[in-house]
Design an enzyme around this catalytic site. Sequence first.
Site, mmCIF file in Angstrom:
data_model
loop_
_atom_site.group_PDB
_atom_site.id
_atom_site.type_symbol
_atom_site.label_atom_id
_atom_site.label_comp_id
_atom_site.label_asym_id
_atom_site.label_seq_id
_atom_site.Cartn_x
_atom_site.Cartn_y
_atom_site.Cartn_z
ATOM 1 N N HIS A 95 0.801 -1.238 0.000
ATOM 2 C CA HIS A 95 0.000 0.000 0.000
ATOM 3 C C HIS A 95 0.833 1.286 0.000
ATOM 4 O O HIS A 95 0.512 2.246 0.710
ATOM 5 C CB HIS A 95 -0.938 0.016 1.217
ATOM 6 C CG HIS A 95 -2.013 -1.037 1.199
ATOM 7 N ND1 HIS A 95 -2.509 -1.575 0.044
ATOM 8 C CD2 HIS A 95 -2.684 -1.658 2.223
ATOM 9 C CE1 HIS A 95 -3.454 -2.473 0.349
ATOM 10 N NE2 HIS A 95 -3.559 -2.546 1.664
ATOM 11 N N HIS A 170 -9.846 1.761 0.567
ATOM 12 C CA HIS A 170 -9.797 0.627 1.481
ATOM 13 C C HIS A 170 -10.919 0.593 2.530
ATOM 14 O O HIS A 170 -10.657 0.439 3.734
ATOM 15 C CB HIS A 170 -8.430 0.646 2.179
ATOM 16 C CG HIS A 170 -7.949 -0.693 2.597
ATOM 17 N ND1 HIS A 170 -8.672 -1.515 3.422
ATOM 18 C CD2 HIS A 170 -6.817 -1.349 2.318
ATOM 19 C CE1 HIS A 170 -7.984 -2.617 3.628
ATOM 20 N NE2 HIS A 170 -6.851 -2.553 2.961
ATOM 21 N N GLU A 308 -11.583 -4.123 -3.004
ATOM 22 C CA GLU A 308 -10.675 -3.091 -3.495
ATOM 23 C C GLU A 308 -10.436 -3.260 -4.990
ATOM 24 O O GLU A 308 -9.828 -4.240 -5.410
ATOM 25 C CB GLU A 308 -9.333 -3.179 -2.759
ATOM 26 C CG GLU A 308 -9.454 -3.104 -1.247
ATOM 27 C CD GLU A 308 -8.254 -3.754 -0.556
ATOM 28 O OE1 GLU A 308 -7.107 -3.458 -0.899
ATOM 29 O OE2 GLU A 308 -8.482 -4.586 0.339
HETATM 30 C C1 BGC Z 1 -4.469 -6.476 2.119
HETATM 31 C C2 BGC Z 1 -4.217 -7.218 3.402
HETATM 32 C C3 BGC Z 1 -3.640 -6.252 4.399
HETATM 33 C C4 BGC Z 1 -4.584 -5.120 4.584
HETATM 34 C C5 BGC Z 1 -4.014 -4.083 5.499
HETATM 35 C C6 BGC Z 1 -5.428 -5.380 2.406
HETATM 36 O O1 BGC Z 1 -5.656 -4.649 1.239
HETATM 37 O O2 BGC Z 1 -4.998 -7.323 1.129
HETATM 38 O O3 BGC Z 1 -3.322 -8.259 3.171
HETATM 39 O O4 BGC Z 1 -3.393 -6.895 5.623
HETATM 40 O O5 BGC Z 1 -4.853 -4.524 3.356
HETATM 41 O O6 BGC Z 1 -5.005 -3.228 5.901
#
Ligand code: BGC
Length: 341
Positions: A95, A170, A308
Amino acid sequence: MAQKATDTFSLKNNNNVEITFAAHGGRLLSVKVPSASGEVDDVLIGYDTVEEALKGDLFFGALCGRFANRVSKGQFELDGETIQLDVNNGPNHLHGGNEGFNQRLWTVKSIDKEGCTSAFRLSLVSPDGDQKYPGELSVNVTYSLNDDNEFRIEYEAETTKPTIINLTSHPYFNLEGAGTPDVLDHKLKLEAGNYTPIDPELETCGGEIALTKGTAMDFTSEKTIGEAVKSDFDQIKLVDGLDHNFVLDQEGKSLGLAARLTSPKSGRALEVYTDQPGLQVYTGNHFDGSEKGKGGAAIDKYAGVALETQIFPNSPNCDNFPNAVLRPGETYKHTCIYKFI
Ligand code: BGC
C-alpha cells in the site's frame, strides 16, 4: 483554504445516504445507508470520531497508493533500472510504503458534478522520489454521490518520469452495521472465473492465474463469505480467510459489475462496478478484537469485508499481469462505484 487532518466533509443524497470522509488519507469515516425497512445504519467498519480514526488502523477507509497491494520484496525493474521501495509488510512492500497516500493530507474542494447531489475533488502532489517511487505524481480523486445511491470514486494521475501506479480505496463494509460481529452471513457474488493465487514463498502473487471453479474461491454463484473462509482450501488456510485478487471477467475493458454483496439480515446490498481488471477481496483476517471500533465494539476477525478495485498484486514483477507503468504524457484513470441497494 489549507486543510487540517481532522477536517471532515459529507456527501448526502435524497435517500438518506450520507458519507463522511476526512482530509487525512481521504479516509472514509462513515457510510450511512437505509436498510430495506428504512432503518439507517453506518455500514463502514471504523471509529466513532476522526481523532480516534487517526490513532487507529490507518488503512481503514483510506486512499492507498502509490502502489496499493503488494510488490514482492519491494523491488521492480523499470527501463532497465532496479527500484527498491520500502519493505513494510513481511518481505514485501504494501500500500505505498511507510508513509503512503493513506497518511497524507489531501486538499479537498467541493465541486459541482452533473447528476450528483454532492461531489468533492481530493488532490495531492507526490514529489519525485516520494517513498522511493520515481517521478512527481499529481493525483486527483473525485468522490461523488447521486440519487441512485452510487458513491463513485474516480482517480486520475500524471507523472513527470516513468513510474508504477495502482491506486485504490480501502473501506471495510458490514451491511448489518458497524459494531455487529462479522460478515460471515453476508452473501457474495463475483464476476470472476479466475483469481491470482498467493505464492506461499513470496507471500504475494507470482504470476499464476487459476480457475476459481471447483474451489472455495468460486463466487460465480452467490454464496456466504462464511462458507469460503471456513473451508480448508489451501489458499484460504494460507491467509486465514480471503485476501485474494480476483481476475474480473470483463478484464478492465469497460466499466462493469465486479461484485455484489448482500446481507440477508438487513436486506441491504452493495454492488461494486469498476473499469479495473482486478478486485482484492479481504475479510479482515488480521482483526483480533484488540481494537475498539464504533460504539466501543471490538473489531473482531471478519468484522468487515474490503472490496478493493485495482490491477493485480505484484504486477510490476509479472509480465503476464496488467501493466502498472505510467509514463509522462499518459493519464492513469480508474473508476470504482459502490452502489447501495
Ligand atoms: C491487504 C491485506 C492487508 C490489509 C491491510 C489489504 O488490502 O490485502 O493483506 O493486511 O490490506 O489493511
